[in-house]
Design an enzyme around this catalytic site. Structure first.
Site, PDB file in Angstrom:
ATOM      1  N   GLY A 114      26.935  72.629  79.925  1.00 32.55           N
ATOM      2  CA  GLY A 114      27.708  72.088  81.051  1.00 32.55           C
ATOM      3  C   GLY A 114      27.535  70.602  81.276  1.00 32.55           C
ATOM      4  O   GLY A 114      27.867  70.088  82.347  1.00 32.55           O
ATOM      5  N   GLY A 115      27.024  69.880  80.272  1.00 32.47           N
ATOM      6  CA  GLY A 115      26.937  68.430  80.396  1.00 32.47           C
ATOM      7  C   GLY A 115      26.020  67.948  81.493  1.00 32.47           C
ATOM      8  O   GLY A 115      26.183  66.826  81.986  1.00 32.47           O
TER       9      GLY A 115
ATOM     10  N   SER B  99      24.120  73.305  73.896  1.00 33.90           N
ATOM     11  CA  SER B  99      24.772  72.059  74.289  1.00 33.90           C
ATOM     12  C   SER B  99      23.829  71.226  75.166  1.00 33.90           C
ATOM     13  O   SER B  99      22.737  70.867  74.723  1.00 33.90           O
ATOM     14  CB  SER B  99      26.093  72.367  74.984  1.00 33.90           C
ATOM     15  OG  SER B  99      26.893  71.216  75.105  1.00 33.90           O
TER      16      SER B  99
END
Length: 577
Positions: free
Chosen positions: A128-129, A206
């Site tokens: 989710g950055g 991520s």
């Protein structure tokens, strides 16, 4: 007689029901929680406990503290609050600041009077950055077919998790400190749920993968993890670390209407605002601009902290850059086995798909590469000569000379190499000096591209796009992608999913991935960091050396990181308000 029989059956049912209730109550260090049960993909019953407080954040922008004790039995059958965020898929603002909760899933619970058989534990950090997402994204049903205890969690996001003004008012990395608290909670409580606190693996995808690597050098997490799985992320990626946190804090202040003459005044103003009001006044990325507005966005994520008076480096998450910490042996506090890798087309992000899907946009980007290349590949502010770096990349990926045009597959390859392949490779090379590293390359043609389809871009690639590997490990919850089951999926998809889950669990159990399949009977660890070997994961598997064309591309990035882009690895220059 009939009445007596009915009464006996009723009493038996009540007793059985009471036993079922009692079986789902666990007494944690802070109070009792009552969960419930569900069925795994394979039909096995498992226990689930949701919304368990692992910490509290009594004051905005401050480090977490241990949670309050509670007297009553806490209902743990529903997911708790998510942290404040803007979710780009739904384009909604939501969340509450009381959000530091976790969820535990276990195939069995210890029984009083019986010998404990403790299972390995995996703790998940979500993608989710660093700005959106929650532990709810990881559905537990696939892993609950195996003997493993699974923990998912929420930690603070965006400015609430990462605002750094260089002072005690907001020192930065609150979200990572939350995660350290969650790991301490696991160490203190997980045996009550059947988990082995001496076998805790941290797994991230991520942004969660980048955070996982940071916990290898985070003094606050020392000794709390015993293995790591790093999927498609690295703190060396330019989208993971914020090198100028005070500049970003000032940008935030300007956007929301707070003073930026000092960190104290900025923080005091932000504390007086509603949390969702802050997010709504911030400038958010506009998908229509394909990344060209990145410079206007106030970016929040992990950053180097200033060690304040009365503190030591052991009191902060990052006292230096990840590069400096990972290349200094005594700073690597968790020297544990690591699985680390990427997927075919990791650079195929939604906004990249938008560009690739448009001939007009591709032509515009190609015709203005020297201007736009440094922006979308995020080296305009970090490269010594951005135009020279853009020219080198064009010449290598597109070709030298006149008449060359940029195509979609080449752009995807550039993004994959810049944000994932080169940085993952670099992480593996640095960490392999301290512990066993098992590199992989996930190459497969999936039935569904879960992120691209959610954003409206199906069938844009034949390989795995970024986060497509999630669907093989977790059933969809927040992202509503089809579950991979024996009844609903092709045989190859189902075998790949069940095989991957078993492979990961074998690593959780022993620190070595042993449940291999296909041609590669053994997953070989990284032996020569200068000439890496990879375990290729797909319907079939094999151990391979890097292909020659890939070696050439990685050589280019190695040269760039040693030269024009070395500033991205160095300790960032100190900033002041």
């Amino acid at each position: 007689m009939r009445l007596a029989l009915i009464l006996v059956l009723a009493a038996t049912t009540v007793v059985a029901g009471q036993e079922d209730v009692d079986n789902t109550i666990v007494d944690t260090h802070y109070g009792k929680v009552q969960g419930d049960t569900d069925l795994s993909r394979g039909g096995k019953m498992f226990y689930q406990f949701k919304n368990i407080p692992y910490a509290k954040a009594p004051e905005r922008f401050q480090p977490p503290e241990i949670p309050d004790h509670w007297e009553d039995i806490k209902n743990a059958t529903e997911y708790g609050n998510q942290c404040p965020q803007y979710e780009p898929l739904s384009k909604k603002f939501f969340g509450e600041e009381d959000c530091l909760n976790l969820n535990v899933f276990s195939p069995s619970l210890p029984t009083e009077g019986e010998d404990k058989i403790l299972l390995p534990v995996v703790v998940m950090l979500h993608p989710g950055g660093h700005t959106h997402g929650s532990g709810k994204i990881y559905g537990p049903k696939y892993f609950m077919d195996e003997n493993v205890v699974m923990v998912t969690l929420n930690s603070r996001l965006g400015p609430f998790g990462f605002l750094n003004v260089g002072h005690m008012y907001a020192q930065g990395n609150m979200g990572i400190k939350d995660q350290s608290h969650a790991l301490r909670w696991v160490n203190l409580n997980i045996e009550k749920f059947g988990g082995d606190k001496a076998r805790v693996t941290l797994l991230g995808l991520s942004a969660g993968a980048a955070e996982t690597v940071l916990h290898l050098v985070n003094p606050l997490s020392k000794g709390l993890i015993h293995g790591a799985v790093v999927q498609s992320g690295s703190p060396f990626s330019p989208c993971s670390m914020v090198r100028d946190p005070i500049s970003q804090a000032k940008k935030l202040g300007e956007q929301v209407g707070c003073p930026i003459d000092s960190g104290e005044n900025l923080v005091m103003c932000l504390k007086g605002m509603d949390h969702l009001e802050i997010l709504k006044k911030m400038k958010m990325p506009d998908p229509e601009k394909e990344g060209s507005d990145l410079e206007e966005i106030a970016r929040f994520g992990p950053s180097v902290e200033q060690v304040l008076e009365g503190q030591t480096e052991n009191d902060v998450v990052l006292a230096d850059s990840p590069y400096k910490l990972l290349t200094t042996e005594e700073k690597v506090v968790n020297k544990v086995p690591v699985i680390l890798g990427a997927v075919d087309h990791d650079g195929l992000l939604p906004f990249v798909a938008k560009v690739v899907n448009s001939t007009e946009k591709m032509t515009k980007l190609g015709n203005n590469w020297i201007e736009f290349g440094p922006i979308i590949l995020d080296f305009k502010s970090s490269a010594k000569d951005p135009a020279a770096v853009a020219k080198k990349l064009w010449d290598h990926y597109v070709g030298e000379g006149e008449g060359k045009t940029l195509d979609g597959q080449t752009l995807i390859k550039m993004f994959t190499d810049r944000y994932f392949a080169s940085t993952t490779r670099y992480t593996a090379k640095k960490f392999s000096k301290y512990a066993s590293v098992y590199p992989y390359y996930f190459s497969h043609n999936p039935e569904h591209h879960i992120i691209l389809e959610a954003f409206g871009y199906p069938n844009i690639t034949s390989g795995l796009a970024h986060l497509d590997d999630m669907q093989y490990l977790f059933n969809g919850q927040e992202l509503k992608y089809p579950e991979i089951t024996e009844e609903k999926s092709t045989e190859s998809e189902y075998k790949l999913s069940t095989g991957l889950v078993k492979l990961w669990v074998s690593f959780f159990e022993t620190g070595k991935p042993t449940k291999t399949w296909g041609e590669a009977k053994e997953w070989k660890k990284l032996e020569n960091p200068d000439k890496p070997n990879f375990y290729t994961i797909g319907v079939e598997t094999k151990n391979i050396d890097e292909p020659e064309e890939f070696v050439k591309r990685m050589k280019l990035w190695t040269e760039l990181y040693s030269g024009e882009l070395f500033g991205e690895l160095e300790t960032p220059p100190p900033e002041k308000f």
